[in-house]
Design a protein around this motif. Structure first.
Motif, PDB file in Angstrom:
ATOM      1  N   MET A 120     -38.925  14.738   9.748  1.00 44.28           N
ATOM      2  CA  MET A 120     -38.972  16.195   9.187  1.00 44.28           C
ATOM      3  C   MET A 120     -37.499  16.531   8.951  1.00 44.28           C
ATOM      4  O   MET A 120     -36.718  16.766   9.981  1.00 44.28           O
ATOM      5  CB  MET A 120     -39.840  16.945   9.959  1.00 44.28           C
ATOM      6  CG  MET A 120     -39.812  18.480   9.327  1.00 44.28           C
ATOM      7  SD  MET A 120     -41.123  19.229  10.769  1.00 44.28           S
ATOM      8  CE  MET A 120     -41.386  20.699   9.744  1.00 44.28           C
ATOM      9  N   LYS A 121     -37.239  17.152   7.839  1.00 41.99           N
ATOM     10  CA  LYS A 121     -35.919  17.495   7.634  1.00 41.99           C
ATOM     11  C   LYS A 121     -35.618  18.856   8.417  1.00 41.99           C
ATOM     12  O   LYS A 121     -34.425  19.038   8.569  1.00 41.99           O
ATOM     13  CB  LYS A 121     -35.756  18.045   6.005  1.00 41.99           C
ATOM     14  CG  LYS A 121     -35.826  16.679   5.127  1.00 41.99           C
ATOM     15  CD  LYS A 121     -34.640  16.376   4.912  1.00 41.99           C
ATOM     16  CE  LYS A 121     -34.523  15.352   3.903  1.00 41.99           C
ATOM     17  NZ  LYS A 121     -33.525  14.744   3.845  1.00 41.99           N
ATOM     18  N   TYR A 122     -36.555  19.547   9.066  1.00 44.22           N
ATOM     19  CA  TYR A 122     -36.278  20.749   9.873  1.00 44.22           C
ATOM     20  C   TYR A 122     -35.607  20.117  11.062  1.00 44.22           C
ATOM     21  O   TYR A 122     -34.697  20.940  11.735  1.00 44.22           O
ATOM     22  CB  TYR A 122     -37.603  21.331  10.115  1.00 44.22           C
ATOM     23  CG  TYR A 122     -37.213  22.622  10.995  1.00 44.22           C
ATOM     24  CD1 TYR A 122     -36.998  23.806  10.321  1.00 44.22           C
ATOM     25  CD2 TYR A 122     -37.553  22.614  12.280  1.00 44.22           C
ATOM     26  CE1 TYR A 122     -36.711  25.191  11.128  1.00 44.22           C
ATOM     27  CE2 TYR A 122     -37.314  23.759  12.934  1.00 44.22           C
ATOM     28  CZ  TYR A 122     -37.120  25.226  12.322  1.00 44.22           C
ATOM     29  OH  TYR A 122     -36.923  26.263  13.093  1.00 44.22           O
ATOM     30  N   THR A 123     -36.085  19.104  11.616  1.00 46.54           N
ATOM     31  CA  THR A 123     -35.515  18.528  12.904  1.00 46.54           C
ATOM     32  C   THR A 123     -34.386  17.435  12.762  1.00 46.54           C
ATOM     33  O   THR A 123     -33.668  17.037  13.572  1.00 46.54           O
ATOM     34  CB  THR A 123     -36.593  17.974  13.804  1.00 46.54           C
ATOM     35  OG1 THR A 123     -37.153  16.801  13.202  1.00 46.54           O
ATOM     36  CG2 THR A 123     -37.673  18.980  14.338  1.00 46.54           C
ATOM     37  N   ASN A 124     -34.498  16.842  11.639  1.00 48.69           N
ATOM     38  CA  ASN A 124     -33.437  15.981  11.288  1.00 48.69           C
ATOM     39  C   ASN A 124     -33.140  15.931   9.707  1.00 48.69           C
ATOM     40  O   ASN A 124     -33.712  15.270   8.923  1.00 48.69           O
ATOM     41  CB  ASN A 124     -33.965  14.348  11.531  1.00 48.69           C
ATOM     42  CG  ASN A 124     -32.831  13.294  11.130  1.00 48.69           C
ATOM     43  OD1 ASN A 124     -31.781  13.670  10.733  1.00 48.69           O
ATOM     44  ND2 ASN A 124     -33.112  12.075  11.532  1.00 48.69           N
ATOM     45  N   THR A 165     -34.560  10.395   5.824  1.00 50.31           N
ATOM     46  CA  THR A 165     -34.822   9.887   4.152  1.00 50.31           C
ATOM     47  C   THR A 165     -36.260   9.812   4.385  1.00 50.31           C
ATOM     48  O   THR A 165     -36.998   9.132   5.133  1.00 50.31           O
ATOM     49  CB  THR A 165     -34.308   8.625   4.229  1.00 50.31           C
ATOM     50  OG1 THR A 165     -32.750   8.667   4.175  1.00 50.31           O
ATOM     51  CG2 THR A 165     -34.696   7.971   2.775  1.00 50.31           C
ATOM     52  N   TYR A 166     -37.033  10.190   3.099  1.00 47.00           N
ATOM     53  CA  TYR A 166     -38.560  10.085   2.872  1.00 47.00           C
ATOM     54  C   TYR A 166     -38.722   9.293   1.738  1.00 47.00           C
ATOM     55  O   TYR A 166     -38.111   9.301   0.807  1.00 47.00           O
ATOM     56  CB  TYR A 166     -39.117  11.423   2.912  1.00 47.00           C
ATOM     57  CG  TYR A 166     -38.915  12.337   4.016  1.00 47.00           C
ATOM     58  CD1 TYR A 166     -39.780  12.364   4.975  1.00 47.00           C
ATOM     59  CD2 TYR A 166     -37.858  13.097   4.233  1.00 47.00           C
ATOM     60  CE1 TYR A 166     -39.674  13.091   5.995  1.00 47.00           C
ATOM     61  CE2 TYR A 166     -37.694  13.864   5.492  1.00 47.00           C
ATOM     62  CZ  TYR A 166     -38.563  13.729   6.244  1.00 47.00           C
ATOM     63  OH  TYR A 166     -38.465  14.541   7.503  1.00 47.00           O
ATOM     64  N   LEU A 167     -39.655   8.398   1.837  1.00 48.89           N
ATOM     65  CA  LEU A 167     -40.127   7.458   0.929  1.00 48.89           C
ATOM     66  C   LEU A 167     -41.444   7.538   0.748  1.00 48.89           C
ATOM     67  O   LEU A 167     -42.453   7.813   1.476  1.00 48.89           O
ATOM     68  CB  LEU A 167     -40.147   5.947   1.284  1.00 48.89           C
ATOM     69  CG  LEU A 167     -38.456   5.662   1.925  1.00 48.89           C
ATOM     70  CD1 LEU A 167     -38.536   4.452   2.816  1.00 48.89           C
ATOM     71  CD2 LEU A 167     -37.450   5.555   0.956  1.00 48.89           C
TER      72      LEU A 167
END
Length: 147
Positions: A1-5, A9-11
């Motif tokens: 999750m972008k909030y914690t990291n 990268t999301y696919l």
């Protein structure tokens, strides 16, 4: 999750077939080769293909609808459980209590933990579990925004 990291990268892949295990395994292998270490699946019979790819690569999967941990404890680190039966239960309850109204949409979501919840593998650390619980609470209070 972008909030914690923020560097995560999301696919995202849609195969167009939720029952083709050979296809889902190829797609999962491609995602794993692209750096995925956890795959969230929303599949029917094709789920086994992703599970095989996870097992062969040592990566993980998050299931949906029900808790998949018992099926493959070496692969599943969690499941996003969605109990659609709660919609039927709520409608019947509203009807018997004379609260039901025609044309009214009743939303059932994450605030109803009988309907929507996250089941985690016992291998998930207490620290990660606590962080996820905190983020869930922030999300429900709308203090965490998702793009």
């Amino acid at each position: 999750m972008k909030y914690t990291n923020p560097n995560a990268t999301y696919l995202t892949t849609f195969t167009g077939n939720q029952d083709d295990a050979v296809l889902s395994k190829k797609v999962a292998q491609a995602e794993i080769n692209a750096g995925a270490d956890i795959i969230f699946t929303m599949l029917n019979n094709a789920r086994i293909g992703v599970t095989e790819a996870n097992r062969e690569s040592g990566t993980y999967q998050i299931g949906n609808v029900r808790d998949y941990y018992a099926d493959a404890p070496d692969v599943y680190i969690g499941s996003a459980i969605s109990d659609a039966g709660q919609t039927v239960y709520t409608a019947i309850k509203d009807l018997t209590e004379r609260k039901w109204k025609a044309g009214v949409v009743v939303k059932i979501g994450a605030s109803n933990t009988d309907a929507v919840r996250l089941a985690l593998s016992p291998t998930v650390s207490k620290e990660i579990e606590d962080t996820m619980l905190e983020l869930s609470k922030k999300s429900l209070m709308e203090k965490l925004k998702f793009p």
